[in-house]
Structure formats: C-alpha cells, structure tokens
Scaffold this motif. Structure first.
Motif, PDB file in Angstrom:
ATOM      1  N   SER A  44       7.136  -1.788   5.578  1.00  0.00           N
ATOM      2  CA  SER A  44       6.005  -1.473   6.444  1.00  0.00           C
ATOM      3  C   SER A  44       4.693  -1.987   5.856  1.00  0.00           C
ATOM      4  CB  SER A  44       5.927   0.033   6.678  1.00  0.00           C
ATOM      5  OG  SER A  44       5.798   0.712   5.449  1.00  0.00           O
ATOM      6  N   SER A  45       4.583  -2.021   4.544  1.00  0.00           N
ATOM      7  CA  SER A  45       3.358  -2.517   3.913  1.00  0.00           C
ATOM      8  C   SER A  45       3.193  -4.026   4.064  1.00  0.00           C
ATOM      9  CB  SER A  45       3.343  -2.149   2.430  1.00  0.00           C
ATOM     10  OG  SER A  45       4.503  -2.633   1.784  1.00  0.00           O
ATOM     11  N   ASP A  46       4.225  -4.717   4.532  1.00  0.00           N
ATOM     12  CA  ASP A  46       4.149  -6.167   4.733  1.00  0.00           C
ATOM     13  C   ASP A  46       3.676  -6.546   6.136  1.00  0.00           C
ATOM     14  OD1 ASP A  46       5.195  -6.798   2.158  1.00  0.00           O
ATOM     15  OD2 ASP A  46       7.200  -6.321   2.887  1.00  0.00           O
ATOM     16  N   TRP A  54      -8.518  -2.726   8.546  1.00  0.00           N
ATOM     17  CA  TRP A  54      -7.892  -1.952   7.487  1.00  0.00           C
ATOM     18  C   TRP A  54      -8.463  -0.544   7.493  1.00  0.00           C
ATOM     19  CZ3 TRP A  54      -4.158  -4.030   4.137  1.00  0.00           C
ATOM     20  CH2 TRP A  54      -3.935  -5.400   4.286  1.00  0.00           C
ATOM     21  N   SER A 218       2.601   3.633   4.635  1.00  0.00           N
ATOM     22  CA  SER A 218       1.962   2.490   5.288  1.00  0.00           C
ATOM     23  C   SER A 218       2.398   2.415   6.734  1.00  0.00           C
ATOM     24  CB  SER A 218       2.318   1.183   4.562  1.00  0.00           C
ATOM     25  OG  SER A 218       3.715   1.071   4.393  1.00  0.00           O
ATOM     26  N   LYS A 291      -4.294  -1.243  10.140  1.00  0.00           N
ATOM     27  CA  LYS A 291      -3.232  -1.071   9.140  1.00  0.00           C
ATOM     28  C   LYS A 291      -3.747  -0.184   8.018  1.00  0.00           C
ATOM     29  CE  LYS A 291      -0.377  -3.754   5.888  1.00  0.00           C
ATOM     30  NZ  LYS A 291       0.029  -5.121   5.469  1.00  0.00           N
ATOM     31  N   VAL A 293      -2.432   1.204   4.213  1.00  0.00           N
ATOM     32  CA  VAL A 293      -1.463   1.176   3.114  1.00  0.00           C
ATOM     33  C   VAL A 293      -2.048   1.964   1.953  1.00  0.00           C
ATOM     34  CG1 VAL A 293      -0.124  -0.237   1.514  1.00  0.00           C
ATOM     35  CG2 VAL A 293      -0.631  -1.108   3.798  1.00  0.00           C
ATOM     36  N   ASN A 295      -2.492   3.124  -1.854  1.00  0.00           N
ATOM     37  CA  ASN A 295      -2.134   2.690  -3.200  1.00  0.00           C
ATOM     38  C   ASN A 295      -1.375   3.823  -3.879  1.00  0.00           C
ATOM     39  OD1 ASN A 295      -4.074   4.556  -4.088  1.00  0.00           O
ATOM     40  ND2 ASN A 295      -5.670   2.989  -4.312  1.00  0.00           N
ATOM     41  N   SER A 299      -0.988   7.791  -2.821  1.00  0.00           N
ATOM     42  CA  SER A 299       0.328   8.259  -2.388  1.00  0.00           C
ATOM     43  C   SER A 299       0.653   9.630  -2.972  1.00  0.00           C
ATOM     44  CB  SER A 299       1.407   7.246  -2.789  1.00  0.00           C
ATOM     45  OG  SER A 299       2.688   7.672  -2.364  1.00  0.00           O
TER      46      SER A 299
END
Length: 799
Positions: A44-46, A54, A218, A291, A293, A295, A299
C-alpha cells in the motif's frame, strides 16, 4: 526445520476424497511469494496517483490535557499546503468511531487522552511540506491529572477517562474507568480449597507488546465524481472499516468503495482504523487524491498494542497431583479507548484456566481505561497473557508436589468431553497430553562443549550473540515446557459469517474459476488456500483470485484464526453450489444420452465430470460452452452465546485449538544474557490444507512468543504516560540470529464441525512459546521470574 505429519488411525474426518492437482493437502506455493521475496510486490505504501497530495497527522505531545487553543494560520500560509483540518472541520454529525464502542474521536475534541492522539490533519503537495506545515500548528495544552494504572483508575476521586458512561451503574461495570468486566464462577472454590494438600499463588506482569509489522500504515483516498471516495488501504477488515468510515464522512456506504492494497503484516494491529478516515477527509476537502504513509515513529502511535496485564493466580492440588481449584484476577490495561478490549476480556477470562480439568473456579477479568496508549487486538488476543500466568503456576504446583512438570500437566489435561469453566463441553479432539508427550519425547539438542570451544567458537551461537561478550563462562542450560488453549473465530454471540463469490466459465477453451472475497490477505496464505479449495471442489486447474474489496459481501476480519475456517468454508460452500449447478446443466444437456448422469455419484476431476468409478461423462468446458455460473453465498459457523455477566456461563466459543512447546535455553548468569537454542512445538491443526503454510504459521507465531519472552516491550513512562521507545532501534524484535531451530510436529485430528475438519492455527503458537521460554530460564537460574519480557537485570539481581 523438521516437521512430521501424523494422522492416527480411526481419526474421524470429513475431508473430500477428490484428487485434483494443486488441491487441498498439497503444499502449493503462494502466488505472491516470489514477488515478495524479490521486492516486486506492490504494498500500500507503493501506491501512486499523478496529481496526489500527501497527508500528515499532527499528534499530541502530552498524554492527558485540555486543548485550550489551536492556531493553524502559519500552516495554512505555507506554499504547497492545500488543507488543514481540525475537529471543527469534520463534515458529519458522527465524529467518533470504534470497533465495539464508538468512543474514539476522529480528531481530538477539546481534550487529548493519550500520547500521540491525532489532533489535526494537513494535505500538501509534498510529504516534507506536509510535515513542516503540521509542525507549524500551535496548540496550547492545559495538562490534566493522569490515570496510568489500576490504583489511579479505580480510586474514588479518579479522573474519568470517558464521562457519561451509562452502563457502569448496573453493577456489571462498577466503575466508569472499567471498559468491561467478566467474572466466571463454577463450582465451590472455598469447599474445593479444603481438599487441597498444597496451594500456590503468584502475581504476574505481562508487558505491552507491539505487532511490529514491517509495512507501516498507509493508503490512498481518491475522490470520485459522485461525491464519494475510493480508498485503497492495508487493513484486516474491509467491511468493518467501511461501517466506521462512512458515518463520519457523512456518506452512505455505497459511496465509500474500499479495495485492499498490499499488506505488510498485521497481527491484529490493522483491525482498528488508523489513517483511513484521515485520508478520506483530506481527499474530500481538497477534491484531490491523498496518500498517507506513516513513518516508523508514527506507526507506534497509529495502531493499538497488546494489552499489558497484571495477573494474580491461586491453584490448589492434592498430594497425588489432581488440581482442586483455581482463583484468578486479570487486569488488562486498555489505554485511552475501548478498541477490542471487551472481547479481549472475554477471551482472557474464559481461557484463563488453561487446557486443564478444574471443576471449581473463581475468575475475574477486567479491562481499564487509562491515559496509556490504546490497546486492542494482537495475535493470541487475551489468551497469551493468561497462558503466561497459568503455566508458571503449573510449574510451581509440580515443584511443590515433587512431580515432573510434564507428567503433572498430563495428569490434569483436558480431553474431548471436558467441561470448560463456562459450562461449554469440548466436543472435538483435545490432544493436550499427546502434544506434551511429543515435545518431551523429541531428542534434545546436543550440549555445547564450552570448555573445548576455545577461539573457534561461533559467537552467534552464544548468549549475547555477535556482541561477543561470552565464550561460555557462566553459561547454564535450561529446559522448559508449556501448553496452551486458544479459541477460534468470533465468540460470545457475535454474528460471525463470511461471504464468497465464485464464477466458473470457459476462457480460451479451458474452464477457469474466479474466487472473489473481501478477505484481507495479511500474510496468512488465504489466497493460496482459496485457490486450492476451488481446484478441489471444481476440478479445475486455473483459478483466479479477485482483488479483495467491498463490492462483495463481508469476509469478516483476518483475525481470531478464523479465515481458513470461515472464508475457506464460504469458498467451499459456494464451490459446491457451483458444482451442483454445473452438474444440473450437464444433466439437462446429456442426461438422456447416458444414465450415469442420473444414478451415479458425480465428481469433477481434471476438468471433467466423472463417475465415482472413474468413467468420464463430459468435459466441463463442453457443458458450459459460452455460459457462466456465478454464485455468491454466505457461510456461518454454529451459533455461540454471550457469557452470563454474573457467572460467565455459556457456550461462547466455536472451536478450541491447542499447542505445546519445549524450550531449550542457555543463560549467561553473570551477564544476564539468554540464547534460545531450540523451541520445539507440537500442534493439532485438524486438517493441514497446505502443510508448507501450516509450518510457516506455527514457526512465525512461535517467534512472536519468543520476542515477548525476552526482548519486546513498549516502555511507557509511568510519570508522563509517554512512549519512550517508538522505534526499531529501541523496541527490539527477534532477528534471524535470535530465532532458534523450531521443529514442528503436526497432528491432524479432524473437528467434525469444521470445513474439511480443520482447526484455526495461527494464534495458538504465540501462547505456549512465551511461558516455555520463561520456564526454561527459571530452570536454568532457579529464579522465580514473574514478569515478561525477561531483561538482563532480572537475571543478575541488579534490579
């Protein structure tokens, strides 16, 4: 890493007898396996969108405070910033969410209740711009008194974490800082206590463990022309997310379309909402894809953790080794919000007795609201904490009676027909004594010859490993055993079901099955097993797994060791219905030409319809021609009921699963360093649909249990309730150098109530691996060691 597969003669089984290549029982390879090990798999982070923004979350720097003011002006003024949102900008009347209790605010509303709580959101055209803008938001906090433990939570003048609770006055929850309470009373403990020749008690502390999945939270939210949003996200439960997301966006569920993206591990930490709502809010506010994500630092604040616990146990036994009674009190710290705490309490209480026959019990389990980090689901789900304590008690009882610890456990082991403390009868095989026998009978790893190792010793095999701190001086060996019991599936009357859609059609002259479910593939191998089931039931070679999304009915959560049982059961049932529809189609087309269509048992094998005698009647492709069979069905397990809130009685669980471990450790008693040499295990899986996946799951769960035994713990400062180690530098997880040999002995004793006779298996290894390691360290050192994880200072007396 060795494994044996054992099916005792006469074992009942309802396994199909079809023989199709790549079907159940074979160790077929994962379809995503090569992509993952070569780095080509898309997580998902890709994900990427050409014009995406962002998102960034601003989190509280204090654990309990009133928000006096928020100033977002500097953040909004930054070039590249598109939106800044706070609680006042939320679009819907519903502003809270939660798995069971909707007590978690989307953004803090005038008050923060834990360190790292989301307060504001930023969307910008670059991730660094978003981070800098969030840092420019000014928040004035007025700190409030902290609630950090049972004493401060239940004091008469304790600050209330959540005011206005309407259930605490009933007596079931005697204080509003108690999330949930579950007693279990059976028999007469005081009378049974009089029969005891020995009594042991102990107080145990279990640390806060993190799921430590490698793929951070993400997702990508894309606004749509109809005013809705498409969300691509790594999660464990698409439909649960949907039910929580749509109301706070002010949208009907059909306008929030969710698709599972690549998941980099979960272990319970993705069962709750993390960034899903925040990404959608920013996407709808900016009308651009957003998006988010996390770090690694964020998390640690973005998901729930395993409940830390304080446990008190008392057991009695007669001089011949029979357990007379058990009393226990389990206190789980749920943190600031409820998450899955009520269900974790139900598991911890109902499984607190362990896999033993004890007729007289007095059990109480509670979960507290505190200002510590929120805790919820993690692999083992309440049963892990209980197993750590009751297995230490078993060793204490055996030692006091002068009995072998394994023989003592076997003497008291439950079996099929045992009545649980909840009054539920165990109605499928419960091979507790056999599992213990197998791990004990396995040859021990050879003793290391420290005195002759000299300079040629492989330091990786020594306590301390590559730190090269010892060459064998002061090193002693210990061996310890443990066994555990875990429930499978959702319990206590929850409407647990799963849905599968299966389509059978001809593509390029070959029959192809498409399986579509909302199951979250988080590494457990469901995508592999679903294809195996379809091949077995439909006799095809080619199976396509449709991406998981909310365009098909719910598959429930990938948790509770339930997916192979539940969604596998749904796939099996739907395939059976598709098969019958195909055979009926064949009867209509060919029945008049061959009487076997009407009279013989028909099977699908190798792309053909065959009789039970092996006669080929037709090709599947010739029956279908240009038609397709497309069905969607639900599967439910047998019903459960909620535990009585006063006595804890009730058939609350669907299925039980069992695992045993033997740990061999070497301890440097001078430096307090531990090397786990081997963690042998035996587990009953009912039916191994894919032995390669079975062994992998058992070894993975065992390793997580090892982690919490000797290294893993989130450290929360008791004075500030702040997390002190939110990084993989300071929160340690086992690496390949810490992971021992894990021999696996697999039993297959079919559960007649389950699809193919299988048992859920993914969680049970995390139960008994931890207390086995602790038992081995105790045996090596002679120390009591009632807290996990074990740290060097606990072994050297420098606490």
């Amino acid at each position: 890493m060795a494994n044996t597969r054992t099916v005792p003669s006469g074992t009942p089984t309802n396994v199909t007898q079809k023989h199709n290549k790549g079907g159940i029982g074979e160790s077929t390879l994962r379809p995503d396996g090569t992509l993952k090990v070569t780095g080509e798999f898309a997580y998902s982070s890709d994900m990427w969108h050409e014009d995406m923004l962002w998102g960034q979350t601003l989190r509280s720097t204090v654990a309990h405070a009133e928000i006096v003011s928020i100033d977002i002006s500097e953040a909004l003024a930054m070039p590249g910033v598109y939106s800044v949102l706070t609680y006042d900008d939320l679009p819907a009347e519903m502003k809270n969410y939660g798995l069971e209790i909707q007590d978690t605010p989307v953004l803090a509303n005038g008050r923060v209740r834990h360190h790292g709580e989301p307060v504001a959101l930023v969307a910008a055209d670059h991730p660094e711009t978003a981070r800098r803008a969030a840092a420019k938001i000014k928040i004035d906090y007025r700190e409030l008194p902290l609630v950090t433990d049972e004493a401060s939570a239940l004091a008469a003048d304790a600050p209330l974490i959540h005011e206005g609770r309407d259930d605490h006055h009933s007596g079931h929850v005697p204080h509003p800082n108690i999330v949930h309470r579950q007693p279990i009373i059976r028999g007469n403990v005081e009378e049974a206590r009089k029969r005891a020749d020995v009594i042991v008690e102990g107080e145990y502390t279990f640390g806060m463990q993190d799921q430590a999945f490698l793929g951070p939270e993400s997702g990508l939210a894309v606004p749509s022309e109809d005013g809705g949003v498409d969300l691509y996200v790594a999660t464990q439960w698409l439909h649960s997310d949907l039910k929580q997301i749509a109301p706070v966006l002010g949208l009907p569920e059909e306008k929030v379309r969710m698709t599972l993206s690549g998941v980099g591990g979960a272990f319970g930490g993705r069962e709750d909402i993390s960034m899903q709502i925040h990404a959608c809010l920013l996407a709808l506010a900016t009308n651009k894809p957003v998006k988010i994500v996390y770090n690694r630092f964020e998390s640690f604040f973005g998901h729930v953790h395993r409940h830390p616990a304080k446990l008190w146990y008392e057991h009695g036994a007669t001089e011949d080794g029979k357990i007379t009674h058990m009393k226990c009190r389990i206190v789980l710290d749920g943190g600031a919000y409820a998450s899955a705490s009520p269900a974790v309490v139900g598991n911890a209480s109902s499984l607190s007795v362990g896999p033993y026959v004890i007729d007289d019990v007095d059990i109480e389990a509670i979960a507290l609201y505190t200002n510590n980090p929120p805790c919820g689901a993690m692999r083992g789900f309440g049963a892990v904490q209980a197993c750590f304590a009751y297995e230490a008690q078993m060793d204490k009882l055996a030692a006091k009676l002068g009995m072998d610890p394994v023989e003592f456990r076997q003497l008291n082991a439950m079996e099929m027909g045992t009545i649980m403390p909840t009054g539920q009868v165990v109605d499928s095989p419960a091979p507790v004594a056999e599992l213990l026998r197998r791990v004990k009978a396995r040859p021990l790893p050879p003793e290391r010859q420290w005195e002759t190792a000299g300079e040629g010793a492989d330091v990786r095999a020594l306590p301390g490993g590559l730190s090269n701190t010892t060459h064998g001086e002061g090193v002693v060996r210990g061996v310890g055993y443990a066994v555990g019991i875990k429930n499978v599936g959702f319990s206590e009357g929850f409407d647990d079901y799963s849905t599968a859609r299966v389509r059978l059609e001809v593509i390029n002259g070959e029959p192809v099955a498409m399986v579509h479910t909302a199951m979250a593939e988080v590494g457990q191998g469901g995508v592999t097993v679903h294809a195996q089931i379809a091949r077995t039931e439909l006799g095809v070679t080619q199976v396509t797994i449709h991406p998981a999304d909310t365009q098909v009915g719910s598959a429930g959560s990938t948790s509770a060791s339930r997916q192979t049982y539940m969604t596998g059961g749904a796939v099996k049932n739907t395939c059976e219905a598709v098969r019958e529809a195909l055979l009926e189609m064949g009867r209509r087309k060919n029945g008049s030409y061959h009487p076997a269509w009407a009279h013989a048992e028909l099977l699908l094998e190798g792309g053909k319809v065959v009789t039970d005698g092996g006669e080929v009647l037709a090709d599947i492709a010739d029956i279908l021609e240009d038609e397709a069979i497309d069905l969607e069905l639900e599967f439910r397990h047998r019903p459960t009921v909620a535990f009585d809130l006063k006595t804890g009685q009730g058939d609350g669980h669907v299925q039980y699963t069992f695992a045993a471990h033997r740990a061999v450790v070497e301890v440097d008693t001078e430096l307090g360093l531990v090397k786990v040499v081997e963690l042998a295990t035996a587990q009953d899986v009912g039916k191994a649909l894919n032995m390669l996946s079975v062994v992998g799951q058992i070894q993975g769960g065992t390793t997580q249990g090892l982690g919490v035994a000797v290294m893993e713990e989130i450290i929360v400062d008791p004075k500030t309730a702040k997390v002190r180690n939110p990084s993989f530098t300071d929160y340690l997880i086992p690496t390949i150098l810490d992971t021992p040999t894990i021999p696996v002995d697999v039993l297959e004793l079919a559960d007649p109530n389950a699809p193919y006779g299988l048992r859920g298996l993914g969680e049970a290894p995390t139960l008994s691996s931890t207390p086995a390691v602790l038992a081995a360290i105790r045996q090596a050192t002679g120390l009591e060691l009632n807290k996990t994880p074990i740290r060097p200072e606990a072994l050297t007396g420098t606490l």
